[in-house]
Write a protein that holds these residues in place. Structure first.
Motif, mmCIF file in Angstrom:
data_model
loop_
_atom_site.group_PDB
_atom_site.id
_atom_site.type_symbol
_atom_site.label_atom_id
_atom_site.label_comp_id
_atom_site.label_asym_id
_atom_site.label_seq_id
_atom_site.Cartn_x
_atom_site.Cartn_y
_atom_site.Cartn_z
ATOM 1 N N SER A 116 10.642 11.824 -2.054
ATOM 2 C CA SER A 116 10.297 12.172 -0.673
ATOM 3 C C SER A 116 8.849 12.612 -0.578
ATOM 4 O O SER A 116 8.136 12.232 0.352
ATOM 5 C CB SER A 116 11.193 13.308 -0.161
ATOM 6 O OG SER A 116 12.530 12.954 -0.285
ATOM 7 N N ARG B 281 -1.536 12.028 5.128
ATOM 8 C CA ARG B 281 -2.961 11.773 5.406
ATOM 9 C C ARG B 281 -3.561 12.890 6.239
ATOM 10 O O ARG B 281 -4.699 13.300 6.015
ATOM 11 C CB ARG B 281 -3.114 10.440 6.136
ATOM 12 C CG ARG B 281 -3.174 9.249 5.215
ATOM 13 C CD ARG B 281 -3.676 8.033 5.962
ATOM 14 N NE ARG B 281 -2.769 7.676 7.040
ATOM 15 C CZ ARG B 281 -1.781 6.803 6.931
ATOM 16 N NH1 ARG B 281 -1.596 6.168 5.799
ATOM 17 N NH2 ARG B 281 -0.990 6.551 7.945
ATOM 18 N N ALA B 282 -2.759 13.418 7.180
ATOM 19 C CA ALA B 282 -3.266 14.521 8.000
ATOM 20 C C ALA B 282 -3.517 15.754 7.119
ATOM 21 O O ALA B 282 -4.511 16.456 7.297
ATOM 22 C CB ALA B 282 -2.271 14.855 9.107
ATOM 23 N N VAL C 234 -4.331 15.799 3.881
ATOM 24 C CA VAL C 234 -5.553 15.558 3.105
ATOM 25 C C VAL C 234 -6.789 15.711 3.992
ATOM 26 O O VAL C 234 -7.807 16.266 3.582
ATOM 27 C CB VAL C 234 -5.515 14.162 2.458
ATOM 28 C CG1 VAL C 234 -6.855 13.802 1.846
ATOM 29 C CG2 VAL C 234 -4.424 14.118 1.402
ATOM 30 N N ASN D 117 6.506 9.621 -0.828
ATOM 31 C CA ASN D 117 6.501 8.881 0.440
ATOM 32 C C ASN D 117 5.713 9.613 1.507
ATOM 33 O O ASN D 117 4.886 9.026 2.207
ATOM 34 C CB ASN D 117 7.935 8.699 0.948
ATOM 35 C CG ASN D 117 8.607 7.537 0.282
ATOM 36 O OD1 ASN D 117 7.950 6.626 -0.201
ATOM 37 N ND2 ASN D 117 9.920 7.563 0.234
ATOM 38 N N LEU D 118 5.997 10.899 1.612
ATOM 39 C CA LEU D 118 5.384 11.694 2.672
ATOM 40 C C LEU D 118 3.867 11.691 2.529
ATOM 41 O O LEU D 118 3.144 11.563 3.518
ATOM 42 C CB LEU D 118 5.915 13.121 2.601
ATOM 43 C CG LEU D 118 5.606 14.013 3.797
ATOM 44 C CD1 LEU D 118 6.243 13.449 5.045
ATOM 45 C CD2 LEU D 118 6.108 15.420 3.546
ATOM 46 N N LYS E 184 2.007 9.474 1.316
ATOM 47 C CA LYS E 184 1.388 8.166 1.546
ATOM 48 C C LYS E 184 1.374 7.786 3.013
ATOM 49 O O LYS E 184 0.734 6.817 3.399
ATOM 50 C CB LYS E 184 2.173 7.090 0.788
ATOM 51 C CG LYS E 184 1.731 6.950 -0.650
ATOM 52 C CD LYS E 184 2.464 5.794 -1.284
ATOM 53 C CE LYS E 184 2.122 5.672 -2.740
ATOM 54 N NZ LYS E 184 2.951 4.671 -3.392
ATOM 55 N N THR E 185 2.103 8.523 3.833
ATOM 56 C CA THR E 185 2.171 8.135 5.233
ATOM 57 C C THR E 185 1.406 9.135 6.115
ATOM 58 O O THR E 185 0.631 9.933 5.631
ATOM 59 C CB THR E 185 3.634 8.001 5.699
ATOM 60 O OG1 THR E 185 4.336 9.161 5.281
ATOM 61 C CG2 THR E 185 4.290 6.780 5.090
ATOM 62 N N ARG E 186 1.659 9.070 7.408
ATOM 63 C CA ARG E 186 0.826 9.749 8.396
ATOM 64 C C ARG E 186 0.663 11.247 8.144
ATOM 65 O O ARG E 186 -0.448 11.769 8.181
ATOM 66 C CB ARG E 186 1.451 9.516 9.780
ATOM 67 C CG ARG E 186 0.756 10.197 10.909
ATOM 68 C CD ARG E 186 1.318 9.668 12.216
ATOM 69 N NE ARG E 186 0.830 10.403 13.364
ATOM 70 C CZ ARG E 186 1.487 11.399 13.933
ATOM 71 N NH1 ARG E 186 2.623 11.796 13.431
ATOM 72 N NH2 ARG E 186 0.998 11.999 14.992
ATOM 73 N N VAL E 187 1.773 11.946 7.874
ATOM 74 C CA VAL E 187 1.702 13.401 7.713
ATOM 75 C C VAL E 187 0.857 13.774 6.482
ATOM 76 O O VAL E 187 0.020 14.664 6.539
ATOM 77 C CB VAL E 187 3.127 13.992 7.601
ATOM 78 C CG1 VAL E 187 3.064 15.474 7.342
ATOM 79 C CG2 VAL E 187 3.908 13.705 8.867
ATOM 80 N N ASP F 174 0.808 -1.220 0.000
ATOM 81 C CA ASP F 174 0.000 0.000 0.000
ATOM 82 C C ASP F 174 0.843 1.274 0.000
ATOM 83 O O ASP F 174 0.410 2.306 -0.474
ATOM 84 C CB ASP F 174 -0.924 0.024 1.228
ATOM 85 C CG ASP F 174 -2.167 -0.809 0.997
ATOM 86 O OD1 ASP F 174 -2.480 -1.069 -0.175
ATOM 87 O OD2 ASP F 174 -2.811 -1.188 1.979
ATOM 88 N N ILE F 175 2.023 1.180 0.585
ATOM 89 C CA ILE F 175 2.842 2.396 0.628
ATOM 90 C C ILE F 175 4.069 2.277 -0.268
ATOM 91 O O ILE F 175 4.870 3.198 -0.351
ATOM 92 C CB ILE F 175 3.306 2.737 2.073
ATOM 93 C CG1 ILE F 175 4.077 1.569 2.693
ATOM 94 C CG2 ILE F 175 2.143 3.126 2.941
ATOM 95 C CD1 ILE F 175 4.891 1.991 3.885
ATOM 96 N N GLU F 176 4.226 1.152 -0.920
ATOM 97 C CA GLU F 176 5.398 0.936 -1.749
ATOM 98 C C GLU F 176 5.513 2.018 -2.808
ATOM 99 O O GLU F 176 4.518 2.492 -3.343
ATOM 100 C CB GLU F 176 5.276 -0.424 -2.431
ATOM 101 C CG GLU F 176 6.583 -1.100 -2.625
ATOM 102 C CD GLU F 176 6.373 -2.565 -3.009
ATOM 103 O OE1 GLU F 176 7.256 -3.360 -2.737
ATOM 104 O OE2 GLU F 176 5.314 -2.877 -3.577
ATOM 105 N N LEU F 177 6.759 2.399 -3.093
ATOM 106 C CA LEU F 177 6.999 3.465 -4.063
ATOM 107 C C LEU F 177 6.630 2.989 -5.460
ATOM 108 O O LEU F 177 5.933 3.675 -6.215
ATOM 109 C CB LEU F 177 8.482 3.860 -4.009
ATOM 110 C CG LEU F 177 8.859 5.117 -4.746
ATOM 111 C CD1 LEU F 177 8.115 6.304 -4.174
ATOM 112 C CD2 LEU F 177 10.354 5.337 -4.641
ATOM 113 N N GLY G 215 8.651 9.870 7.434
ATOM 114 C CA GLY G 215 7.648 9.671 6.396
ATOM 115 C C GLY G 215 8.236 9.823 5.013
ATOM 116 O O GLY G 215 7.994 9.016 4.117
ATOM 117 N N ALA G 216 9.062 10.866 4.831
ATOM 118 C CA ALA G 216 9.634 11.143 3.512
ATOM 119 C C ALA G 216 10.602 10.044 3.087
ATOM 120 O O ALA G 216 10.808 9.794 1.901
ATOM 121 C CB ALA G 216 10.337 12.497 3.522
#
Lengths: 356, 259
Positions: free
Chosen positions: A189, A200-201, A203, A192-193, A195-198, A10-13, B114-115
């Motif tokens: 970067s 999502r916040a 969005v 990645n960013l 797709k992860t917690r930050v 789900d988070i793979e590049l 995250g990055a």
């Protein structure tokens, strides 16, 4: 359709072999480009990639977090002036000066993010617009930054001269590789960013700030963070831009530039990193090269230039450039609100389900 | 000691006393319902509890700690989650991302980690944390039967499904208290039946205390342990379902005064 078997996917590049193949092919294409491209186009590509970095950063703010900024030329300027100033006045090597200047831009982004906690929509647009204009004029009155005469970029030395280790990039081509590598790092970067917690916040704040808040997202931290990250990207882009151009003055970073940056993001597609890349590429190309090519076309070019001289100012075809930009913007908003990314999605769907 | 306590809560908007001196206590692991006609201040009480409004006076106590004055995100971190009457989902994100946002306070990934999440593959801290929390969310997806829409955008979902996603997002926060604002509004009979069972399960399996605002009296009377009835911001009566149901003032508030 490819099936996912574990959560990491789900988070793979790079999600599938197809994506891997095409990204690799595209990167190889970009890295071998200087072999068969004339030098002028390498210069143009450098500017395009610089704008791509900025647009990806601006999209984090505008597309993902839903905050508007009409002041990104200001952060761009802080990056450019900051990098050159740190290098010439404090003899800080480029490899440190560039991120340092970007962090200064990020700090200003954080400051500008504070009023954003209270302001929304048009009010925020005006506040950020004011910031952009202020930066331009403040820099213009300080002699230490060259005042209205502007600054020349020093030689681009990737080494640390004080330690006797020097690696000066002289040609556009060597600069192209530097910018390209930095751009790839920045883009990866950002992906990645988001797709992860930050991400999502961000969005969440865009779609419903009240729900984001009651789910535990601190609006103060995340809104200012979005401004800071976006400004960091603009700062990196500005620092690189200084060396691509070699010379800049305060009016390089005028209000129109901020608007053009915003156009890149909207035309490319809000909330999509691929969109920001496409938008920046298209708009930069239109601005720098298309008009030049059109004006050199036999008959048509002469005709357009004479029309432009008769009805507008005498500066050649730039009037038409602004008109074309405006028309593209209106067209995109009416026909394809998702921008070029939306078009891309449709083409992709068409081919994936072809021939049905 | 009761888990959650509201003391003399009041707020007025201009001259209107939206909530007027309301007090109640909620026992651990019970279902506590608030009923009342439209505009009686039920949702305002929820907004006060979750920190969206600040009360003019009164206290909100969670295990003895006064929550008044805390911002909504801090109250969420204390373990109070809620849903909204008019669905406040993140429309342009997938169901999975909506649920993952519910895990926000349980995760630590910042900008830097995250990055660089995929830099070290699945070994990186951010990736490990992401995988762990996706597993947690998957249990909620299973629980609420959302497998079919797992990767769909919320904007494309039917109304009843959206309500469930919102419920799931609140559950993902692992709250100790769950505030449900008219969860069954807009659902058909079958969906309401399922919801009934889920709410009961949330209480019994997840051991979560539930505060419920609802208009469906069948549902309210069936699942509530205690009921608070309010009208025009004032408390009418609080007690067991059967007592509240027959209380003359409650009947009056709903049906109007007799001849």
């Amino acid at each position: 359709m490819d099936m996912k078997r574990e959560y990491y996917e789900d988070i793979e590049l790079i999600g599938s072999g197809v994506v891997l193949f095409w990204s690799a092919a595209f990167l190889i294409f970009l890295f071998t480009l200087p072999i068969y491209m004339p030098n002028y186009y390498i210069y143009l590509l450098n500017i395009i990639i610089v704008n791509v970095i900025l647009a990806v950063g601006l999209n984090i703010l505008v597309g993902y977090t839903g905050q508007i900024s009409l002041g990104h030329a200001g952060f761009f300027a802080i990056g450019a002036y900051g990098t050159v100033f740190l290098m010439t006045h404090f003899q800080i090597p480029f490899v440190f000066a560039l991120p340092l200047a970007a962090f200064i831009a990020a700090f200003f982004g954080f400051i500008l993010g504070l009023p954003a906690l209270r302001l929304e929509g048009p009010y925020l647009a005006i506040a950020t617009l004011g910031f952009g204009l202020a930066i331009m004029h403040v820099i213009g009155t300080w002699d230490i930054f060259g005042g209205r005469m502007g600054l020349h970029a020093p030689p681009l030395d990737l080494g640390i001269p004080k330690m006797g280790f020097s690696w000066v990039l002289e040609s556009d081509v060597s600069m192209y590789y530097l910018i390209l590598i930095i751009a790839v790092i920045m883009i990866v970067s950002a992906i990645n960013l988001m797709k992860t917690r930050v991400g999502r916040a961000f969005v969440a704040i865009r779609d419903s700030d009240i729900a984001a808040e009651v789910m535990g997202v601190n609006l103060t931290i995340y809104k200012t963070l979005a401004f800071a990250i976006s400004a960091f990207y603009a700062g990196i882009a500005g620092g690189l831009f200084a060396f691509v151009c070699g010379f800049f003055d305060p009016f390089t970073f005028n209000m129109i530039l901020s608007i053009v940056f915003l156009v890149m993001v909207v035309v490319g597609g809000l909330g999509s990193i691929l969109g920001a890349i496409m938008g920046a590429t298209l708009i930069t190309y239109l601005q720098y090269d298309l008009l030049k090519n059109v004006s050199e076309t036999p008959y048509l070019g002469d005709f357009l230039i004479s029309v432009s001289r008769k009805w507008f100012t005498v500066i050649g075809l730039e009037n038409f450039g602004s008109i074309a930009l405006g028309l593209i913007m209106i067209g995109i908003i009416i026909f394809e609100p998702l921008g070029m990314y939306g078009v891309w999605i449709r083409i992709k769907k068409y081919w994936m389900t072809w021939p049905f | 000691m009761s888990l959650f306590k509201v003391e003399n809560l009041s707020i007025s908007f201009g001259g209107l006393k939206a909530v007027d001196d309301v007090s109640f206590e909620v026992e651990r692991n019970s279902i506590f319902s608030i009923i009342g006609p439209n505009g009686s201040g039920k949702t305002t009480i929820f907004n006060l509890i979750s920190g969206i409004y600040k009360p003019d006076s009164g206290r909100i106590l969670l295990e003895g700690e006064n929550l008044v004055g805390y911002l909504p995100d801090k109250i969420a971190k204390k373990g109070i989650a809620r849903t909204f009457q008019n669905i406040e989902l993140f429309k342009h994100a997938t169901v999975m991302d909506n649920l993952m946002l519910g895990r926000h306070i349980h995760m630590k990934t910042g900008v830097w980690s995250g990055a660089t999440a995929t830099l070290f593959g699945r070994k990186s801290r951010a990736a490990k944390e992401e995988i762990k929390n996706r597993e947690f969310v998957e249990k909620i997806v299973d629980f609420l039967d959302l497998q079919a829409v797992r990767d769909q955008f919320v904007a494309n979902l039917a109304y009843g499904r959206r309500k469930l996603v919102e419920l799931g997002r609140a559950l993902a926060l692992e709250p100790s208290i769950l505030l449900l604002d008219e969860p069954s509004a807009g659902m058909n009979t079958e969906e309401k039946g399922d919801l009934n069972i889920w709410i009961k399960d949330i209480q019994e399996v997840y051991k979560i205390t539930i505060l419920l605002i609802e208009h469906d009296m069948n549902m309210i009377m069936g699942i509530s342990d205690r009921i608070l009835a309010i009208n025009q911001g004032k408390k009418i009566v609080e007690g067991l379902p059967q007592d509240v149901q027959c209380h003359p003032e409650v009947i009056e508030a709903y049906l109007g005064e007799e001849g």
